[in-house]
Design a protein around this motif. Sequence first.
Motif, short mmCIF file in Angstrom:
data_model
loop_
_atom_site.label_atom_id
_atom_site.label_comp_id
_atom_site.label_asym_id
_atom_site.label_seq_id
_atom_site.Cartn_x
_atom_site.Cartn_y
_atom_site.Cartn_z
N SER B 265 36.71 31.65 46.06
CA SER B 265 36.49 33.09 45.82
C SER B 265 36.76 33.58 44.40
N SER B 266 36.85 32.68 43.41
CA SER B 266 37.08 33.18 42.06
C SER B 266 35.80 33.10 41.25
N GLY B 267 35.24 34.23 40.90
CA GLY B 267 34.04 34.23 40.06
C GLY B 267 32.76 34.09 40.87
N MET B 268 31.63 34.26 40.16
CA MET B 268 30.33 34.27 40.82
C MET B 268 29.85 32.89 41.23
N SER B 269 30.48 31.83 40.69
CA SER B 269 30.06 30.49 41.07
C SER B 269 30.93 29.93 42.18
N SER B 285 30.00 42.55 49.73
CA SER B 285 31.34 42.15 49.30
C SER B 285 31.84 41.01 50.17
N VAL B 286 32.36 39.96 49.55
CA VAL B 286 32.96 38.84 50.29
C VAL B 286 34.07 38.25 49.43
N TYR B 287 35.20 37.97 50.05
CA TYR B 287 36.27 37.34 49.27
C TYR B 287 37.30 36.66 50.16
N ALA B 288 38.11 35.81 49.52
CA ALA B 288 39.30 35.26 50.16
C ALA B 288 40.47 35.60 49.26
N SER B 289 41.66 35.77 49.85
CA SER B 289 42.83 36.03 49.02
C SER B 289 44.07 35.45 49.68
N HIS B 290 45.10 35.27 48.88
CA HIS B 290 46.37 34.74 49.37
C HIS B 290 47.38 35.88 49.40
N GLU B 291 48.02 36.08 50.57
CA GLU B 291 49.06 37.10 50.72
C GLU B 291 50.39 36.39 50.90
N GLU B 332 34.93 22.64 39.63
CA GLU B 332 35.33 23.83 40.40
C GLU B 332 36.78 24.19 40.06
N ILE B 333 37.60 23.17 39.94
CA ILE B 333 39.01 23.39 39.59
C ILE B 333 39.12 23.94 38.16
N ASP B 334 38.31 23.39 37.27
CA ASP B 334 38.35 23.85 35.87
C ASP B 334 37.99 25.34 35.78
N ARG B 335 37.00 25.76 36.57
CA ARG B 335 36.62 27.19 36.53
C ARG B 335 37.72 28.06 37.13
N THR B 336 38.32 27.58 38.21
CA THR B 336 39.43 28.34 38.81
C THR B 336 40.57 28.50 37.81
#
Lengths: 411, 411
Positions: B265-269, B285-291, B332-336
């Motif tokens: 869920s970070s960024g458009m890619s 709208s779509v996302y994931a998050s950590h609480e 993917e990790i590099d972009r995150t």
Amino acid sequence: MSNTVHTHTFPNGLTLLAESMDFVRSAAVYFLIPAGCAHEAPEDAGLASALAEMLPRGAGDRDTEALMLAFDSLGIDHNEGPGLLNMFASGSTVAKNLPQALDLFADVLLRPQLPKDDLPAVQSQLLQDLQSLDDSPQEQVMLELQRRYYPSPLNADRYGTEETLKSLTVKKLRAFHQRLFRPNGTIISVAGRIDWPKLKDQVERLFGGWPVGEKHGLTIDPAHKPQSVHLTKDKQQTQITFAFPSVSVTDPLYFAAKGTVGVLSSGMSSRLFTEVREKRGLCYSVYASHEAMKDRGTIVGYSGTRPERAQETLDVMLAEFNKLRDGVQQDEIDRTKAGLKTSLIMQQESTSARAGAIARDWYYLGRVRSFDEIQHEIDSLSPRSVMDYVDAFPFRDPTIVTLGPAELKRP
Amino acid sequence: MSNTVHTHTFPNGLTLLAESMDFVRSAAVYFLIPAGCAHEAPEDAGLASALAEMLPRGAGDRDTEALMLAFDSLGIDHNEGPGLLNMFASGSTVAKNLPQALDLFADVLLRPQLPKDDLPAVQSQLLQDLQSLDDSPQEQVMLELQRRYYPSPLNADRYGTEETLKSLTVKKLRAFHQRLFRPNGTIISVAGRIDWPKLKDQVERLFGGWPVGEKHGLTIDPAHKPQSVHLTKDKQQTQITFAFPSVSVTDPLYFAAKGTVGVLSSGMSSRLFTEVREKRGLCYSVYASHEAMKDRGTIVGYSGTRPERAQETLDVMLAEFNKLRDGVQQDEIDRTKAGLKTSLIMQQESTSARAGAIARDWYYLGRVRSFDEIQHEIDSLSPRSVMDYVDAFPFRDPTIVTLGPAELKRP
């Protein structure tokens, strides 16, 4: 801390602004292009939104995937979206990535691929955005006020209709892009840790060859009369909003208008907050704000409240606007000034806020105001200047839009 | 730019944190007090919200009006509000006004007047806030997930019910304040242009005499099982949210959990954005998050979409969570990492963001992490660390809450 602002206008009319903030590690960039919703034909409403969604879907040599990967690899938080008169794009990143960010934005703005295969997904998104309005009554009532209050085409918005959204084509997007995207009238602003000579060279390389385009004026409906309306909807809250004519940013009374709004709505001791929320508990949210265009301004009031207390809320709000003519106190002005100064100082510390602020200054005024100039304007506010504003723009004949289970009585 | 952080714990247990940012003119202050909604008795739900609204209505020698005037005269933008476990207060202002701001907050937090006459207006406001939930389906679905997913009393929220709000009394507010507001467990954090020795002296003068209070633990329902549910509502959009158990901030896998959310869920890619929004246009709208809480964490997914495409949206989202077990790519990790680093640098430049961040560090970890430490944790992210997280917390048995015209099939 005093930030230096550089400005340069290239031969093709493109203006580059840059505010050097050497105490930060980030940089923000902001683009303002004279291609907003008001330039759409009515039968193509939603076109500017669709274009904004399509711009980052492939540009220059990169297809959609490669472009999204490129932005994300640089950690660039970016947005593209249409305003009423202008198209906006913005991005924030670590300062060292700014040059690569500009390379990407140049592709996105000048060489979008607008791939046909992506259009259905974009149309589907925009249709959902349109439908979800009904689940956002506050947004809906503000939008309806804009539609009723402003003359065509200043009453355009980003949503379109189901019919117009479905009729969009890549050909229409391309034509809108070709017709309206042009360097003359475009502003690029950057704020943060920058190297001005290098930045200027890069922008010249990227945007210097962008050919001058024709200026497209807008024909504003001269016969328009603002209309009040109630939208009957089965909602838990009644949404109330209204508008009064005001001044533009360029008007000598502009800061007096801001001061007037401040007396009504800045801080917990302001008149609207005290009378509507604190004393009577009529609502959770109440405010007034000033909206500016180049040639006009508007003062808007808003509250969301329980249906059975909606009439009282509207009456008390309008009464507070009217009471301004009876005078304002020096201490009210002092508090408004304190609030405006805090906001001004906070804004100076944010790269994205500064990039937006200097672009808006240039757009409205053709120059960037210094911190001292704005501070001086705030310092000059007085009960007299607010009364001058109220005399010149008495709060008469509001355009009122309400949304909720039952209609309200208008004054 | 490297900010210096000062910390001091007074004999009564109060911790003062201060981050010196000499390049700014503003200062922000943040208070965290162990008195959140989870400490309410069920029959008093909404008490913490009512207390937060009542705190600035007269304190110390100042009545409501005088106190509001005092805040506004200093241009202090302030907020008070309850979280699940803690009560929060915060303010931002020009640095030179910080000492006067602290004087006011000390009155508000330690010596609130809680005037009886103001309670009906506060109750009316909170009732409206509760009723307006039905006009905010996204907020409503997230709230319902929290109610169903967490065990009592971690499933408490700020709204209360019509019945409990109407039953509130000043006596109850006063008892809650006396029982829970205490220096041991309270954190005051300041970020901006500060003078540490003077700040420490002032905080000692204002809060040093605050007597130590009893620590009130929470009894967490051991028998709780999270429950999925559909709320049938006649809305234009179907709201979808779900939760999976995750780690707390103190867990060695915490950054791996953040990395996992980043891949989704970070960024458009990112995977969710690409699969749900960009390729299929299923939603706006779509996302994931950590609480995070101290003793547990949760990964939450959200989307709002058209009813006829809601099942597909839910299915595609859950499939993307499940596919993580098949591996993630280095890029993917590099972009995150790039996204996390941009956020980290942006946060360093905002006084209010820093005041909040150092307070949260102390709350969760009992210390303030340095920029270099966080940067090192981000740098250490790898496909391996994300896979370690996914192995330890496989995405099984989501708690799913949906809201809209028709129920969805659960996997």
